[in-house]
Design a protein around this motif. Structure first.
Motif, short mmCIF file in Angstrom:
data_model
loop_
_atom_site.label_atom_id
_atom_site.label_comp_id
_atom_site.label_asym_id
_atom_site.label_seq_id
_atom_site.Cartn_x
_atom_site.Cartn_y
_atom_site.Cartn_z
N PHE A 188 -1.79 -8.90 8.63
CA PHE A 188 -1.81 -8.01 7.47
C PHE A 188 -0.83 -8.49 6.41
O PHE A 188 0.09 -9.26 6.67
CB PHE A 188 -1.47 -6.57 7.88
N ASP A 189 -1.07 -8.01 5.19
CA ASP A 189 -0.12 -8.20 4.10
C ASP A 189 0.06 -6.86 3.41
O ASP A 189 -0.49 -5.84 3.83
CB ASP A 189 -0.58 -9.29 3.14
N LEU A 190 0.88 -6.84 2.36
CA LEU A 190 1.21 -5.60 1.66
C LEU A 190 0.41 -5.50 0.37
O LEU A 190 0.43 -6.43 -0.46
CB LEU A 190 2.72 -5.55 1.35
N ASP A 191 -0.28 -4.39 0.19
CA ASP A 191 -1.04 -4.16 -1.04
C ASP A 191 -0.10 -4.01 -2.23
O ASP A 191 0.97 -3.40 -2.11
CB ASP A 191 -1.91 -2.91 -0.90
N LYS A 192 -0.47 -4.57 -3.34
CA LYS A 192 0.27 -4.46 -4.60
C LYS A 192 1.68 -5.08 -4.51
O LYS A 192 2.59 -4.67 -5.23
CB LYS A 192 0.39 -3.00 -5.04
N PHE A 193 1.85 -6.05 -3.64
CA PHE A 193 3.18 -6.66 -3.53
C PHE A 193 3.52 -7.50 -4.75
O PHE A 193 4.66 -7.50 -5.23
CB PHE A 193 3.27 -7.52 -2.26
N LYS A 194 2.54 -8.22 -5.29
CA LYS A 194 2.81 -9.07 -6.46
C LYS A 194 3.26 -8.24 -7.66
O LYS A 194 4.24 -8.61 -8.33
CB LYS A 194 1.58 -9.90 -6.80
N PRO A 195 2.59 -7.12 -8.00
CA PRO A 195 3.10 -6.31 -9.12
C PRO A 195 4.52 -5.79 -8.87
O PRO A 195 5.31 -5.68 -9.82
CB PRO A 195 2.09 -5.15 -9.18
#
Length: 492
Positions: free
Chosen positions: A363-370
């Motif tokens: 898994f990764d984190l949603d909206k991590f780049k913003p």
């Protein structure tokens, strides 16, 4: 320039000693020039060492300050002793004020040398020195002093006892210098240490000859000649001081086998000497028995101290190795396993006995780049650390957790540790719920959620890379469903 000065001082000191020795042997008694030379030698050396003290900083400044103090005591003692003859017109007492300064000089030298050892954390030298001194003192008493004392009722034991302080302290200084070299002392240049060693040997030679020739055999005509040893020793200390300013500290080299054998054998020389005397001479006097007993006890204490030091070093080594292993296996930011170690552990689970089924949650984190773009990389790092901390609360035996890179994480768990696919779903839901809670990071409250992809071994993939790739594809399937949930790999 300083190296030239040290060479000039060395040549001057050699000429000074040569002239003093020639005059002493020529007259066979003290005359005014000899008294003046006895005072001038430590006075000149003291003046040089004062300049050395001013030039040094740190531990070396303290070391040379003590050397200068010892030279001052020697100069004062010579001045007082000479004043009896040329000012007060009387014979100097065997034990007087001058001896207080001479004894102080010897003790200050010993403090200086041993203090330098202590500052270098060489803690075994005190025991080593005690072993050597006790054994040599016993041998000297039994075979040198005692036979002469018993045969001469007029011999002053108190005077001999005081005079014994000088060669013993000089011997201790030589011994400590030897230990410096054997144990890798590199804070002073070899040229400096060489002159210090020669100075200590010269002091010890003069003190020993004075005790043997003057105190015991009463050869007073040789007394002025013996002074040349102390004169030369004072100049050696001054030359060593100048060389400490120009010489570069030595570099530690690899210690050979012979060096290690000598280093560990030095403290046992005295014990072997006493044992040899016991075997060949059958000596059983009280002094010898007590000396041998004390020497054995000191050797045992030293051995216990050595073993304790070695055990402490082993503990430190094991702790360092554990730290290195952790650094090599963990992600530096989150403390979870890094990708390389996670893949190795996963490979081990897949190749284990019985081909046990294994599940991978990717898994990764949603909206991590913003979050990174709007709040900065520091906030992004704090978020990743908070995620890792929450994941650690789910850690159990057999479960491997890792940060694979960026905001990507993975969990590998044998199905046998969960019991059923339903428990695997519960674990996945727990991960989603736990990581979807708000994060309070410094002055910012953030919200994010994971998209979890699940792949199973062996039905979804039969190799470690394929299993991770399948879990990665399942993660994107979870994202297509809107995120904040999990999805199983369906093939494709």
């Amino acid at each position: 320039m300083r190296s030239i000065h040290s060479s000039r001082l060395l040549i001057f000191g050699l000429l000074f000693v040569f002239v003093q020795a020639a005059v002493s042997l020529g007259y066979g008694q003290y005359i005014l020039p000899l008294y003046l030379m006895d005072i001038l030698a430590p006075a000149i050396s003291l003046g040089v060492v004062i300049q050395v003290i001013r030039a040094h900083t740190g531990p070396q400044k303290g070391f040379w300050l003590l050397i200068g103090t010892a030279l001052f005591c020697e100069m004062t003692a010579q001045l007082i002793w000479g004043s009896y003859e040329w000012i007060w017109q009387t014979e100097a007492p065997d034990i007087g004020i001058a001896d207080i300064f001479w004894v102080s000089q010897s003790l200050i030298y010993l403090v200086a040398f041993y203090g330098w050892v202590r500052s270098g954390e060489k803690n075994r030298y005190l025991l080593d020195s005690m072993i050597l001194v006790v054994s040599l003192a016993v041998v000297s008493w039994e075979f040198l002093i005692k036979p002469i004392y018993q045969g001469d009722e007029n011999l002053d034991l108190i005077t001999i006892s005081v005079d014994l302080i000088y060669p013993i302290t000089s011997l201790l200084m030589v011994f400590i210098l030897t230990c410096w070299l054997l144990n890798g002392e590199r804070r002073m240049s070899r040229r400096t240490m060489r002159m210090l060693a020669i100075g200590c040997l010269s002091y010890m030679s003069g003190d020993t000859l004075y005790m043997l020739l003057i105190d015991i055999h009463s050869l007073d005509s040789l007394e002025p000649w013996i002074d040349t040893f102390w004169t030369g020793a004072a100049f050696c200390m001054a030359v060593a001081g100048l060389r400490s300013l120009s010489g570069k500290p030595g570099t530690a080299g690899a210690e050979g086998r012979v060096g290690r054998v000598i280093r560990f054998s030095v403290p046992y020389i005295g014990l072997l000497l006493l044992i040899g005397i016991l075997v060949f001479y059958r000596l059983t006097t009280d002094v010898f028995v007590w000396g041998l007993t004390l020497t054995v006890l000191l050797v045992l204490v030293r051995q216990i101290h050595f073993l304790t030091e070695r055990e402490m070093l082993n503990d430190k080594l094991r702790q360092s190795l554990r730290r290195l292993e952790r650094i090599a296996s963990c992600d530096s930011l989150t403390g979870l396993l890094n990708r390389r170690v996670f893949e190795l552990e996963l490979e081990g689970k897949l190749s284990g006995p019985g081909q046990e089924p294994v599940a991978v949650l990717y898994f990764d984190l949603d909206k991590f780049k913003p979050i990174n773009d709007n709040h900065g990389h520091r906030t992004g790092d704090l978020l990743l650390q908070a995620v890792a901390e929450r994941l650690s609360s789910l850690q159990k035996d057999g479960i491997s957790m890792a940060r694979l890179g960026g905001d990507e994480f993975a969990i590998a768990v044998p199905l046998s540790s969960l019991g059923s696919l339903e428990r695997l779903q519960e674990l996945s839901e727990a991960v989603v719920q736990l990581l979807s809670k708000p994060y309070r990071l410094e002055e910012v409250t953030l919200r994010t959620s994971p998209s979890v992809g699940i792949a199973l071994y062996p039905q979804d993939a039969r190799t470690m890379p394929d299993l991770l790739d399948a879990a990665d594809q399942a993660m994107y399937e979870a994202k297509r469903r809107g995120g904040r949930g999990f999805a199983f790999y369906r093939g494709g």
